[in-house]
Motif scaffolding. Structure first.
Motif, PDB file in Angstrom:
ATOM      1  N   VAL A  35      90.535  32.262  30.145  1.00 52.09           N
ATOM      2  CA  VAL A  35      90.778  31.379  30.656  1.00 52.09           C
ATOM      3  C   VAL A  35      91.337  30.102  29.559  1.00 52.09           C
ATOM      4  N   ARG A  36      92.430  29.542  29.462  1.00 56.58           N
ATOM      5  CA  ARG A  36      92.499  28.891  28.864  1.00 56.58           C
ATOM      6  C   ARG A  36      93.698  28.226  29.085  1.00 56.58           C
ATOM      7  N   ALA A  37      93.507  26.502  28.518  1.00 57.67           N
ATOM      8  CA  ALA A  37      93.789  25.531  29.661  1.00 57.67           C
ATOM      9  C   ALA A  37      94.182  23.843  27.681  1.00 57.67           C
ATOM     10  N   TYR A  38      94.940  23.003  28.080  1.00 60.97           N
ATOM     11  CA  TYR A  38      94.915  21.621  27.282  1.00 60.97           C
ATOM     12  C   TYR A  38      94.844  20.556  27.767  1.00 60.97           C
ATOM     13  N   ASP A  39      94.874  19.918  27.641  1.00 63.55           N
ATOM     14  CA  ASP A  39      94.631  18.581  27.859  1.00 63.55           C
ATOM     15  C   ASP A  39      95.916  17.175  26.669  1.00 63.55           C
ATOM     16  N   ALA A  40      96.800  17.307  27.353  1.00 59.76           N
ATOM     17  CA  ALA A  40      97.261  16.103  26.797  1.00 59.76           C
ATOM     18  C   ALA A  40      96.591  14.684  25.939  1.00 59.76           C
ATOM     19  N   ASP A  41      95.669  13.988  26.776  1.00 61.84           N
ATOM     20  CA  ASP A  41      94.910  13.400  26.081  1.00 61.84           C
ATOM     21  C   ASP A  41      93.826  13.960  25.331  1.00 61.84           C
ATOM     22  N   ILE A  42      93.025  12.393  24.697  1.00 63.91           N
ATOM     23  CA  ILE A  42      92.368  12.667  23.826  1.00 63.91           C
ATOM     24  C   ILE A  42      91.024  12.399  23.475  1.00 63.91           C
ATOM     25  N   GLY A  43      90.009  12.530  22.430  1.00 63.63           N
ATOM     26  CA  GLY A  43      88.815  12.098  22.947  1.00 63.63           C
ATOM     27  C   GLY A  43      88.137  12.815  24.096  1.00 63.63           C
ATOM     28  N   TYR A  44      87.746  12.308  25.073  1.00 62.23           N
ATOM     29  CA  TYR A  44      86.546  12.067  25.914  1.00 62.23           C
ATOM     30  C   TYR A  44      87.628  12.553  27.227  1.00 62.23           C
ATOM     31  N   ASN A  45      88.722  11.853  26.954  1.00 62.96           N
ATOM     32  CA  ASN A  45      90.040  12.011  28.102  1.00 62.96           C
ATOM     33  C   ASN A  45      90.567  13.416  27.762  1.00 62.96           C
ATOM     34  N   GLY A  46      90.254  14.028  26.863  1.00 60.94           N
ATOM     35  CA  GLY A  46      90.337  15.893  26.455  1.00 60.94           C
ATOM     36  C   GLY A  46      89.950  16.551  26.430  1.00 60.94           C
ATOM     37  N   TRP A  47      88.659  16.169  25.999  1.00 62.89           N
ATOM     38  CA  TRP A  47      87.780  17.169  26.364  1.00 62.89           C
ATOM     39  C   TRP A  47      87.270  17.997  27.455  1.00 62.89           C
ATOM     40  N   LEU A  48      87.364  19.506  27.658  1.00 60.54           N
ATOM     41  CA  LEU A  48      86.954  19.629  29.248  1.00 60.54           C
ATOM     42  C   LEU A  48      86.469  20.874  28.981  1.00 60.54           C
ATOM     43  N   LEU A  92     106.881  -6.116  26.899  1.00 59.14           N
ATOM     44  CA  LEU A  92     108.217  -5.677  27.716  1.00 59.14           C
ATOM     45  C   LEU A  92     107.817  -4.423  28.783  1.00 59.14           C
ATOM     46  N   ASN A  93     107.393  -3.744  28.670  1.00 57.85           N
ATOM     47  CA  ASN A  93     107.042  -2.245  29.458  1.00 57.85           C
ATOM     48  C   ASN A  93     105.563  -2.447  29.129  1.00 57.85           C
ATOM     49  N   HIS A  94     105.478  -0.422  29.685  1.00 58.95           N
ATOM     50  CA  HIS A  94     104.104  -0.282  29.038  1.00 58.95           C
ATOM     51  C   HIS A  94     104.098   0.285  28.032  1.00 58.95           C
ATOM     52  N   PHE A  95     103.043   1.013  27.472  1.00 60.48           N
ATOM     53  CA  PHE A  95     103.294   1.678  26.233  1.00 60.48           C
ATOM     54  C   PHE A  95     102.475   3.258  26.332  1.00 60.48           C
ATOM     55  N   ASP A  96     102.598   4.627  26.145  1.00 61.75           N
ATOM     56  CA  ASP A  96     101.987   5.693  26.306  1.00 61.75           C
ATOM     57  C   ASP A  96     101.511   5.610  24.915  1.00 61.75           C
ATOM     58  N   PHE A  97     100.550   6.411  25.099  1.00 68.07           N
ATOM     59  CA  PHE A  97      99.147   7.206  24.013  1.00 68.07           C
ATOM     60  C   PHE A  97     100.345   8.571  23.398  1.00 68.07           C
ATOM     61  N   GLU A  98     100.331   8.828  24.202  1.00 64.78           N
ATOM     62  CA  GLU A  98     101.339  10.542  23.853  1.00 64.78           C
ATOM     63  C   GLU A  98     102.854  10.143  23.804  1.00 64.78           C
ATOM     64  N   THR A  99     103.237   9.455  23.871  1.00 63.69           N
ATOM     65  CA  THR A  99     104.147   9.143  23.226  1.00 63.69           C
ATOM     66  C   THR A  99     104.528   8.387  21.948  1.00 63.69           C
ATOM     67  N   GLN A 100     103.093   7.710  22.246  1.00 63.68           N
ATOM     68  CA  GLN A 100     103.386   6.893  20.233  1.00 63.68           C
ATOM     69  C   GLN A 100     102.069   5.876  20.316  1.00 63.68           C
ATOM     70  N   LYS A 101     101.290   5.802  19.958  1.00 66.57           N
ATOM     71  CA  LYS A 101     100.081   5.972  18.884  1.00 66.57           C
ATOM     72  C   LYS A 101      99.618   4.825  18.061  1.00 66.57           C
ATOM     73  N   THR A 102     100.967   4.137  17.441  1.00 68.00           N
ATOM     74  CA  THR A 102     100.427   3.189  16.956  1.00 68.00           C
ATOM     75  C   THR A 102     102.142   2.454  16.191  1.00 68.00           C
ATOM     76  N   PHE A 103     101.834   1.336  15.734  1.00 62.94           N
ATOM     77  CA  PHE A 103     103.228   0.968  15.522  1.00 62.94           C
ATOM     78  C   PHE A 103     102.537  -0.870  14.709  1.00 62.94           C
ATOM     79  N   GLU A 104     103.525  -1.733  14.115  1.00 62.15           N
ATOM     80  CA  GLU A 104     102.854  -2.708  13.546  1.00 62.15           C
ATOM     81  C   GLU A 104     104.880  -3.544  13.014  1.00 62.15           C
ATOM     82  N   PHE A 105     104.065  -4.888  13.692  1.00 57.27           N
ATOM     83  CA  PHE A 105     105.227  -5.577  13.251  1.00 57.27           C
ATOM     84  C   PHE A 105     105.102  -6.683  12.086  1.00 57.27           C
ATOM     85  N   HIS A 106     105.980  -8.178  12.138  1.00 56.43           N
ATOM     86  CA  HIS A 106     105.939  -9.217  11.146  1.00 56.43           C
ATOM     87  C   HIS A 106     105.939 -10.232  11.785  1.00 56.43           C
TER      88      HIS A 106
END
Length: 808
Positions: free
Chosen positions: A597-610, A523-537
């Motif tokens: 110089v210090r920095a960070y990236d909210a993404d993970i994996g290659y997306n967060g490799w600076l 019904l809406n889009h998912f945001d990895f940075e907000t929610q990583k996983t969920f389950e239902f039945h």
């Protein structure tokens, strides 16, 4: 006598004839009559009398006067001896030929003389002699007399003929002695005596069919002569005897499958009569009216009884017949003899199965023993040939139950039925008799198994695991679940629904499901940075009555996209721009650390490799007086996403005198402290949470290691290919799996082994001494068991946000 004499004789004869005619016509007055008597059969040349003397002729002038006998047309039986005038026999004289039975037998002759011409009549009386015996026309005579003729009957016989006359003729008949006939004669005018046979006693052809008699005819000559007639009296048969069978009762046994023409028996009847009266014809007569005798043929002439065809033991076992033996007499006589034909049974009839009632459909939950069909079994044969046993294939869940009388069966279920394994059965029922060889027949009953709702829907997987990339479009299908039901029809019609929990956020606020096909929509889009996983039945329910259902757990993991650009933490000016100023004394040696110089990236994996164009600023050499007082450096930070995102920072390096540098350092420290205090509030919370969670994690890991055996205890292993530019990683073992807590970039040579889940990587076991990990912190976000570490890379001075999942 020469030709000349003959010619003269002919001429003389002609002249003599003319003279005789002339004498007869003109000189009748000159005739004289002389009569002689002589016997027949005298020898030629015998003298009958002296005609010359009797006529008073001169003996010496006989030749001159040409005395001769003229007989007209008759043969010249007599002639005149020219020497002495005697009348001689010239040819054989047969009175019977000349006169027959006439008496007396007179021959008139003409005696002619010439000079003068005279004609005298000579009468010769031929006297009979007994030169002929009585003679029958035929030597053998056959009389046919009916055996039924009465005593005293007279049977004329052709009499004998005797040409002689008088006493020399036939005088009497004589019959040889016999017991059945006597002889009588009667006079019948010109026919003379006619013999008759008189029957003295009854005739019986069956005793004496033929009598031989000899009839003798005797004349009165001396000695008498006789002739015989062989009389054969054939006693003609009359139909006075009925045929007689040699047996009064004939009996024979025959197989019912005997081929047409098979010989059964010969009826033998005899008849004492003869001819047609003794010729017997045979015919079949029925004992009961209306019964046809088509199975048999009877030869009317020989009495042979054969099989015509169509014998059937099941229709008739015994044939009782009467055979009529009748002769061919005008009034036919007949007799009867009995014939019994017994038919033996052969196994020539197949058993017959008669289905009296059948249920073509049976529910699969029918209990064992349920009746499917009722049937009757018949076999027209008898004995063991008619005993029938019925069977069904043993592999089928059906059985036959026989009735007490053995003539009917019921088809029942012997096991539970399952529509899903077998939806229809073709049940071959075989009926086999006990004959030798046995005969059998088969009837197939088709039974459809009706479905009942006895199977729950089954999901293809349990649980379902789906990976959804963040930033999806709302309303689009993201995945689907599928269940199958072994039933059919409404019992297999499945509808899907989401399980909506009463407490907590409802799954229906983020997902929607197509109940017909199990497709799930976001019904809406998912945001990895907000929610990583969920389950239902999800519940799958069929449409049976009552309905059956099953549920499945669906685990959804949201996959990260490179949707966050790197954020430079330091240098950070007061106004928020990524620009800083560093003051260093001019007298610093080469290799002096100017800034980081210090920095960070909210993404993970290659997306967060600076990647940093510069991570540290160091002096390459010592400064001189001629060097400029200020240097500006632009530092680029970018991630490793497919579409790389970046940020820049500007560092201005000012060269000051050593005293100014100390003052500037103090000011800078204060400024730095102030800048660090301006770090976003959530980073502070994160650092605190990570510290707390790190301690809890260490405790839990220790407990888990203690609960495992030595082989499966958790061990921390270093990442062997760590290049010094990335965040440190922690590897540990749990059971048969090794897990690695990764930083922003996986070290070179690390491999994602199948079974990796989320960002928890299962790596090969590389056992090396544990490497010290510097400056590691953990951050616990929300309640999704995801951890992030911020590490200060000693060579870069930047912060790297690393997401990792760990099973506690």
């Amino acid at each position: 006598m020469g030709p000349l004499y003959s010619k003269r004789w002919l001429l003389g004869s002609r002249k003599m004839c003319c003279l005789v005619l002339l004498i007869e016509l003109q000189l009748e007055a000159t005739t004289a009559q002389i009569r002689y008597s002589t016997q027949e059969e005298l020898h030629v040349g015998t003298s009958v009398g002296n005609i010359a003397k009797d006529l008073g002729l001169d003996i010496g002038r006989i030749s001159e006067r040409n005395l001769r006998i003229v007989s007209g047309t008759k043969q010249e039986l007599f002639k005149v001896n020219q020497r002495d005038g005697a009348l001689l026999v010239n040819h054989r004289i047969d009175r019977e030929d000349l006169c027959g039975h006439s008496v007396p037998c007179l021959i008139t002759l003409k005696a002619v003389t010439e000079n003068p011409l005279e004609m005298h009549q000579v009468l010769i009386d031929i006297i009979d002699v007994n030169d002929n015996a009585p003679k029958f026309l035929e030597a053998n005579c056959t009389l046919e007399i009916l055996e039924s003729v009465i005593v005293g009957a007279r049977f004329p016989v052709e009499g004998a003929h005797d040409p002689d006359v008088g006493l020399n003729s036939l005088q009497s008949y004589k019959l040889n002695h016999n017991a059945y006939f006597r002889l009588e004669t009667e006079e019948f005018g010109e026919d003379g005596k006619v013999p008759f046979l008189i029957l003295q006693r009854p005739l019986d052809r069956e005793q004496i069919a033929q009598h031989s008699l000899t009839l003798t005819a005797i004349d009165g000559g001396k000695p008498p002569k006789s002739g015989t007639l062989n009389i054969t009296v054939i006693v003609s048969d009359i139909n006075d005897n009925s045929p007689v069978c040699d047996k009064q009762k004939y009996s024979v046994t025959i197989k019912e499958n005997a081929a047409p023409g098979t010989f059964l028996i010969r009826i033998n009847a005899s008849d004492s009569d003869s001819g047609v009266n003794g010729e017997i014809e045979y015919s079949l007569r029925t004992k009961f009216r209306g019964l046809t005798l088509e199975p048999f043929n009877l030869n009317s002439r020989t009495g042979e009884l054969t099989v015509k065809g169509g014998l059937d033991f099941e229709q008739k076992q015994v044939y009782e017949m009467k055979v009529l033996a009748a002769d061919k007499g005008v009034v036919s006589l007949s007799t009867h003899c009995n014939v019994i034909v017994k038919v033996e049974d052969e196994n020539d009839n197949q058993p017959e199965i008669d289905i009296t009632s059948v249920s073509s459909q049976i529910p699969e939950n029918a209990p064992p023993g349920s009746v499917v069909a009722l049937m009757g079994v018949t076999d027209l044969d008898s004995g063991v040939n008619g005993q029938v046993v019925c069977t069904v294939p043993t592999h089928l869940p059906f059985d036959l139950k026989q009735s007490p009388d053995g003539h009917s069966y019921s088809l029942v279920t012997k096991d539970s039925l399952d529509k899903e394994s077998e939806h229809t059965y073709d049940i071959a029922i075989t009926a086999r008799d006990l004959g030798s060889p046995p005969l059998s027949s088969t009837k197939v009953i088709k039974v459809d198994v009706l479905d009942v709702n006895d199977n729950r829907p089954l999901f293809a997987e349990n649980p379902y695991t789906f990976y959804v990339v963040e930033n999806n479009k709302p309303g689009m299908s993201i995945f689907s679940v599928s269940a199958s039901d072994a039933d059919e029809g409404d019992n297999a019609a499945i509808s899907y629904s989401l399980v909506r929990k009463s407490s907590g956020p409802s799954i229906s606020s983020i997902l929607n499901m197509n109940e017909a096909n199990g497709t799930i929509y976001a019904l809406n889009h998912f945001d990895f940075e907000t929610q990583k996983t969920f389950e239902f039945h999800v519940i799958a329910t069929d449409s049976g009555s009552p309905p059956l259902s099953s549920n499945v757990t669906v685990q959804v993991y949201i996959l990260d996209q490179n949707d966050n650009a790197p954020v430079i933490v330091y240098p950070l000016s007061s106004n928020g721009s990524a620009e800083g100023t560093e003051q260093i004394p001019r007298n610093v040696p080469a290799g002096h650390l100017v800034s980081k110089v210090r920095a960070y990236d909210a993404d993970i994996g290659y997306n967060g490799w600076l990647l940093f164009s510069l991570q540290e600023i160091r002096t390459l050499r010592s400064f001189t007086e001629t060097d400029e007082a200020q240097h500006k450096l632009v530092i680029l930070v970018k991630d490793n996403g497919n579409v790389s995102l970046s940020a820049t920072a500007t560092v201005a390096v000012e060269l000051v005198e050593p005293k100014e540098a100390i003052s500037a350092s103090d000011v800078k420290s204060a400024t730095t402290d102030q800048g660090e205090n301006d770090i976003p509030f959530y980073l502070i919370i994160t650092l605190g949470s990570v510290s707390t969670l790190f301690i809890v994690s260490i405790i839990v890991l220790v407990i888990m290691q203690c609960s495992k055996s030595t082989d499966v205890s958790s061990k921390y292993l270093p990442e062997p290919n760590y290049d010094g530019t990335l965040c440190h990683s922690i590897q540990y073992r749990s059971g048969e799996k090794r897990y690695m807590l990764v930083g922003p970039r996986m070290s070179i040579g690390s491999t994602i082994v199948p079974g990796s889940n989320g960002n928890t990587l299962v790596v090969a076991d590389r056992r090396r001494p544990l490497e010290e990990v510097s400056a590691m912190s953990f951050i616990y976000l929300s309640n999704l068991t995801k951890y992030f570490c911020l590490t200060d890379v000693s060579i870069g001075g930047g912060w790297f946000l690393i997401a990792l999942s760990m099973e506690l």
